[in-house]
Design a protein around this motif. Sequence first.
Motif, PDB file in Angstrom:
ATOM      1  N   LEU A 103       0.800  -1.150  -0.077  1.00  0.00           N
ATOM      2  CA  LEU A 103       0.142  -0.081   0.030  1.00  0.00           C
ATOM      3  C   LEU A 103       0.973   1.322   0.193  1.00  0.00           C
ATOM      4  N   GLY A 104       1.881   1.475   0.673  1.00  0.00           N
ATOM      5  CA  GLY A 104       2.901   2.358   0.622  1.00  0.00           C
ATOM      6  C   GLY A 104       3.590   2.641  -0.526  1.00  0.00           C
ATOM      7  N   ILE A 105       3.745   1.591  -1.314  1.00  0.00           N
ATOM      8  CA  ILE A 105       4.555   1.711  -2.711  1.00  0.00           C
ATOM      9  C   ILE A 105       3.508   2.354  -3.570  1.00  0.00           C
ATOM     10  N   GLU A 106       2.338   1.705  -3.590  1.00  0.00           N
ATOM     11  CA  GLU A 106       0.921   2.069  -4.392  1.00  0.00           C
ATOM     12  C   GLU A 106       0.766   3.606  -4.027  1.00  0.00           C
ATOM     13  N   ALA A 107       0.701   4.046  -2.874  1.00  0.00           N
ATOM     14  CA  ALA A 107       0.611   5.456  -2.691  1.00  0.00           C
ATOM     15  C   ALA A 107       1.563   6.258  -3.299  1.00  0.00           C
ATOM     16  N   GLU A 108       2.803   5.834  -3.035  1.00  0.00           N
ATOM     17  CA  GLU A 108       3.975   6.729  -3.885  1.00  0.00           C
ATOM     18  C   GLU A 108       3.688   6.786  -5.479  1.00  0.00           C
ATOM     19  N   ILE A 109       2.987   5.582  -6.039  1.00  0.00           N
ATOM     20  CA  ILE A 109       2.940   5.490  -7.319  1.00  0.00           C
ATOM     21  C   ILE A 109       1.821   6.561  -7.654  1.00  0.00           C
ATOM     22  N   ALA A 110       0.972   6.435  -6.955  1.00  0.00           N
ATOM     23  CA  ALA A 110      -0.415   7.459  -7.086  1.00  0.00           C
ATOM     24  C   ALA A 110      -0.150   8.839  -7.003  1.00  0.00           C
ATOM     25  N   GLN A 111       0.905   9.058  -6.057  1.00  0.00           N
ATOM     26  CA  GLN A 111       1.437  10.537  -5.910  1.00  0.00           C
ATOM     27  C   GLN A 111       2.092  10.989  -7.205  1.00  0.00           C
ATOM     28  N   ASN A 112       2.929  10.046  -7.300  1.00  0.00           N
ATOM     29  CA  ASN A 112       3.867  10.561  -8.575  1.00  0.00           C
ATOM     30  C   ASN A 112       2.982  10.773  -9.846  1.00  0.00           C
ATOM     31  N   LYS A 113       1.865  10.226 -10.138  1.00  0.00           N
ATOM     32  CA  LYS A 113       0.891  10.626 -11.225  1.00  0.00           C
ATOM     33  C   LYS A 113       0.837  11.951 -11.352  1.00  0.00           C
ATOM     34  N   MET A 114       0.703  12.671 -10.246  1.00  0.00           N
ATOM     35  CA  MET A 114       0.029  13.864 -10.037  1.00  0.00           C
ATOM     36  C   MET A 114       0.548  15.003 -10.715  1.00  0.00           C
ATOM     37  N   LYS A 115       0.532  16.125 -11.203  1.00  0.00           N
ATOM     38  CA  LYS A 115       1.105  17.205 -11.859  1.00  0.00           C
ATOM     39  C   LYS A 115       2.032  17.942 -10.624  1.00  0.00           C
ATOM     40  N   TYR A 116       3.148  18.197 -11.058  1.00  0.00           N
ATOM     41  CA  TYR A 116       3.911  19.267 -10.053  1.00  0.00           C
ATOM     42  C   TYR A 116       5.122  19.932 -10.814  1.00  0.00           C
ATOM     43  N   VAL A 117       5.321  20.956 -10.194  1.00  0.00           N
ATOM     44  CA  VAL A 117       6.571  22.029 -10.458  1.00  0.00           C
ATOM     45  C   VAL A 117       7.417  21.860  -9.329  1.00  0.00           C
ATOM     46  N   ARG A 118       8.658  21.647  -9.871  1.00  0.00           N
ATOM     47  CA  ARG A 118       9.703  21.577  -8.823  1.00  0.00           C
ATOM     48  C   ARG A 118      10.892  22.539  -9.115  1.00  0.00           C
ATOM     49  N   VAL A 119      11.235  23.495  -8.240  1.00  0.00           N
ATOM     50  CA  VAL A 119      12.556  24.179  -8.406  1.00  0.00           C
ATOM     51  C   VAL A 119      13.311  23.843  -6.972  1.00  0.00           C
ATOM     52  N   LEU A 120      14.438  23.213  -7.375  1.00  0.00           N
ATOM     53  CA  LEU A 120      15.602  22.974  -6.339  1.00  0.00           C
ATOM     54  C   LEU A 120      14.671  21.950  -5.299  1.00  0.00           C
ATOM     55  N   ILE A 121      14.706  22.136  -3.967  1.00  0.00           N
ATOM     56  CA  ILE A 121      14.014  21.339  -3.258  1.00  0.00           C
ATOM     57  C   ILE A 121      12.612  21.548  -2.935  1.00  0.00           C
ATOM     58  N   PHE A 122      12.301  22.923  -3.412  1.00  0.00           N
ATOM     59  CA  PHE A 122      10.685  23.343  -3.198  1.00  0.00           C
ATOM     60  C   PHE A 122       9.875  22.966  -4.369  1.00  0.00           C
ATOM     61  N   GLU A 123       8.656  22.334  -4.303  1.00  0.00           N
ATOM     62  CA  GLU A 123       7.826  21.898  -4.904  1.00  0.00           C
ATOM     63  C   GLU A 123       6.273  22.364  -4.897  1.00  0.00           C
ATOM     64  N   CYS A 124       5.592  22.502  -5.939  1.00  0.00           N
ATOM     65  CA  CYS A 124       4.043  22.626  -5.831  1.00  0.00           C
ATOM     66  C   CYS A 124       3.213  21.497  -6.530  1.00  0.00           C
ATOM     67  N   LYS A 125       2.410  20.785  -6.008  1.00  0.00           N
ATOM     68  CA  LYS A 125       2.014  19.857  -6.697  1.00  0.00           C
ATOM     69  C   LYS A 125       0.370  19.601  -6.212  1.00  0.00           C
TER      70      LYS A 125
END
Length: 182
Positions: free
Chosen positions: A23-45
Amino acid sequence: MVRLEGALLCLMVMIMDLIAGILGIEAEIAQNKMKYVRVLIFECKEPSHQAFGLGLAAAGLLALAHVIASLLGGCVCICSQEELQRSSPNKKLSAGSMILSWIILAVGFMMLVIGAMSNSKSKRPCGISHHNFLSIGGVLCFFHGLICVAYYVSANAAKEEESMGRPSGTQMTGMPHHATHP
Protein backbone atom coordinates in the motif's frame (compact mmCIF):
# COMPACT_ATOMS: atom_id res chain seq x y z
CA MET A 1 -1.02 -26.98 18.77
CA VAL A 2 0.92 -24.04 20.23
CA ARG A 3 3.45 -24.19 17.37
CA LEU A 4 0.63 -24.10 14.80
CA GLU A 5 -0.90 -21.05 16.47
CA GLY A 6 2.50 -19.37 16.60
CA ALA A 7 3.12 -20.09 12.93
CA LEU A 8 -0.30 -18.69 12.01
CA LEU A 9 0.32 -15.54 14.07
CA CYS A 10 3.71 -15.02 12.44
CA LEU A 11 2.13 -15.52 9.04
CA MET A 12 -0.65 -13.04 9.89
CA VAL A 13 1.86 -10.38 11.00
CA MET A 14 3.96 -10.95 7.87
CA ILE A 15 0.89 -10.67 5.62
CA MET A 16 -0.22 -7.46 7.35
CA ASP A 17 3.24 -5.92 6.96
CA LEU A 18 3.45 -7.13 3.36
CA ILE A 19 0.10 -5.51 2.54
CA ALA A 20 1.14 -2.33 4.35
CA GLY A 21 4.36 -2.22 2.32
CA ILE A 22 2.50 -2.72 -0.95
CA LEU A 23 0.00 0.00 0.00
CA GLY A 24 2.85 2.41 0.79
CA ILE A 25 4.51 1.76 -2.57
CA GLU A 26 1.16 2.06 -4.38
CA ALA A 27 0.56 5.38 -2.59
CA GLU A 28 3.92 6.61 -3.88
CA ILE A 29 2.96 5.57 -7.42
CA ALA A 30 -0.39 7.39 -7.10
CA GLN A 31 1.36 10.49 -5.77
CA ASN A 32 3.87 10.51 -8.64
CA LYS A 33 1.05 10.48 -11.22
CA MET A 34 -0.05 13.95 -10.10
CA LYS A 35 1.23 17.12 -11.78
CA TYR A 36 3.93 19.07 -10.01
CA VAL A 37 6.44 21.87 -10.58
CA ARG A 38 9.79 21.59 -8.85
CA VAL A 39 12.47 24.24 -8.24
CA LEU A 40 15.49 22.92 -6.30
CA ILE A 41 14.07 21.38 -3.07
CA PHE A 42 10.74 23.23 -3.30
CA GLU A 43 7.78 21.95 -5.23
CA CYS A 44 4.14 22.73 -5.91
CA LYS A 45 2.02 19.71 -6.65
CA GLU A 46 -1.50 18.50 -6.95
CA PRO A 47 -2.46 16.35 -3.95
CA SER A 48 -3.62 12.80 -4.57
CA HIS A 49 -6.60 11.63 -2.51
CA GLN A 50 -5.73 8.04 -3.46
CA ALA A 51 -2.16 8.45 -2.13
CA PHE A 52 -3.57 9.96 1.07
CA GLY A 53 -5.90 7.00 1.67
CA LEU A 54 -3.34 4.35 0.76
CA GLY A 55 -0.67 5.97 2.94
CA LEU A 56 -2.93 6.14 5.98
CA ALA A 57 -4.10 2.55 5.41
CA ALA A 58 -0.45 1.42 5.25
CA ALA A 59 0.37 3.29 8.48
CA GLY A 60 -2.66 1.75 10.21
CA LEU A 61 -1.74 -1.79 9.13
CA LEU A 62 1.87 -1.28 10.21
CA ALA A 63 0.74 -0.13 13.66
CA LEU A 64 -1.76 -3.00 13.99
CA ALA A 65 0.85 -5.60 13.01
CA HIS A 66 3.22 -4.14 15.60
CA VAL A 67 0.60 -4.21 18.35
CA ILE A 68 -0.24 -7.84 17.61
CA ALA A 69 3.41 -8.93 17.53
CA SER A 70 4.22 -7.00 20.72
CA LEU A 71 1.24 -8.32 22.66
CA LEU A 72 1.78 -11.91 21.63
CA GLY A 73 5.57 -11.83 22.03
CA GLY A 74 5.38 -10.29 25.48
CA CYS A 75 7.93 -8.01 27.04
CA VAL A 76 11.50 -9.21 27.33
CA CYS A 77 13.44 -6.85 29.53
CA ILE A 78 17.16 -6.74 30.14
CA CYS A 79 17.68 -4.00 32.67
CA SER A 80 21.37 -4.17 33.57
CA GLN A 81 24.77 -5.07 32.15
CA GLU A 82 24.96 -8.03 34.55
CA GLU A 83 21.60 -9.34 33.40
CA LEU A 84 22.71 -8.91 29.79
CA GLN A 85 25.78 -11.06 30.41
CA ARG A 86 23.71 -13.79 32.13
CA SER A 87 20.99 -13.81 29.45
CA SER A 88 20.61 -16.63 26.97
CA PRO A 89 21.16 -15.95 23.28
CA ASN A 90 17.39 -16.25 22.71
CA LYS A 91 16.68 -13.57 25.30
CA LYS A 92 19.35 -11.28 23.84
CA LEU A 93 17.95 -11.77 20.32
CA SER A 94 14.45 -11.14 21.59
CA ALA A 95 15.40 -7.90 23.37
CA GLY A 96 17.42 -6.68 20.39
CA SER A 97 14.72 -7.46 17.86
CA MET A 98 12.08 -5.83 20.09
CA ILE A 99 14.11 -2.61 20.18
CA LEU A 100 14.77 -2.77 16.44
CA SER A 101 11.07 -3.36 15.70
CA TRP A 102 10.16 -0.24 17.69
CA ILE A 103 12.73 1.83 15.80
CA ILE A 104 11.52 0.56 12.41
CA LEU A 105 7.91 1.17 13.49
CA ALA A 106 8.66 4.77 14.50
CA VAL A 107 10.56 5.65 11.33
CA GLY A 108 8.25 3.77 8.94
CA PHE A 109 5.08 5.12 10.58
CA MET A 110 6.38 8.70 10.45
CA MET A 111 7.40 8.34 6.80
CA LEU A 112 3.98 6.97 5.84
CA VAL A 113 2.08 9.63 7.80
CA ILE A 114 4.21 12.51 6.47
CA GLY A 115 3.81 11.20 2.92
CA ALA A 116 0.07 10.75 3.35
CA MET A 117 -0.45 14.14 4.98
CA SER A 118 1.38 15.87 2.14
CA ASN A 119 -1.51 14.63 -0.03
CA SER A 120 -4.32 15.64 2.34
CA LYS A 121 -4.80 19.20 1.10
CA SER A 122 -7.57 20.08 -1.31
CA LYS A 123 -5.49 22.76 -3.03
CA ARG A 124 -2.05 22.74 -4.57
CA PRO A 125 0.42 23.05 -1.65
CA CYS A 126 3.91 24.39 -2.14
CA GLY A 127 6.80 23.51 0.12
CA ILE A 128 9.74 21.20 0.67
CA SER A 129 9.66 18.08 -1.46
CA HIS A 130 8.26 14.93 0.21
CA HIS A 131 9.26 12.49 -2.52
CA ASN A 132 9.83 8.85 -1.65
CA PHE A 133 8.48 9.10 1.91
CA LEU A 134 5.65 6.71 1.08
CA SER A 135 7.82 4.17 -0.71
CA ILE A 136 10.53 4.24 1.98
CA GLY A 137 7.82 3.74 4.61
CA GLY A 138 6.47 0.85 2.53
CA VAL A 139 9.86 -0.83 2.31
CA LEU A 140 10.32 -0.43 6.07
CA CYS A 141 7.04 -2.34 6.53
CA PHE A 142 8.69 -5.38 4.91
CA PHE A 143 11.64 -5.18 7.31
CA HIS A 144 9.25 -4.68 10.22
CA GLY A 145 7.50 -7.94 9.41
CA LEU A 146 10.77 -9.87 9.39
CA ILE A 147 11.97 -8.34 12.65
CA CYS A 148 8.61 -8.95 14.37
CA VAL A 149 8.71 -12.62 13.41
CA ALA A 150 12.26 -12.88 14.77
CA TYR A 151 11.07 -11.18 17.96
CA TYR A 152 8.08 -13.49 18.41
CA VAL A 153 10.08 -16.67 17.80
CA SER A 154 13.01 -15.67 20.04
CA ALA A 155 10.73 -14.38 22.83
CA ASN A 156 8.82 -17.66 22.88
CA ALA A 157 12.06 -19.65 22.86
CA ALA A 158 13.35 -17.59 25.82
CA LYS A 159 10.08 -18.15 27.70
CA GLU A 160 10.29 -21.88 26.99
CA GLU A 161 13.86 -21.98 28.34
CA GLU A 162 12.77 -20.26 31.54
CA SER A 163 9.74 -22.50 31.99
CA MET A 164 11.98 -25.58 31.74
CA GLY A 165 13.54 -24.46 34.99
CA ARG A 166 16.77 -23.14 33.56
CA PRO A 167 17.54 -19.57 34.49
CA SER A 168 18.47 -17.64 31.39
CA GLY A 169 22.11 -18.00 30.45
CA THR A 170 22.88 -21.21 32.37
CA GLN A 171 24.26 -24.16 30.54
CA MET A 172 22.97 -27.71 30.79
CA THR A 173 25.60 -29.69 32.70
CA GLY A 174 25.57 -32.91 34.66
CA MET A 175 25.41 -30.97 37.94
CA PRO A 176 22.19 -29.30 39.12
CA HIS A 177 22.26 -25.51 39.35
CA HIS A 178 21.61 -25.47 43.12
CA ALA A 179 24.28 -28.03 44.08
CA THR A 180 27.02 -26.93 46.45
CA HIS A 181 30.63 -27.94 46.17
CA PRO A 182 32.37 -29.65 49.17
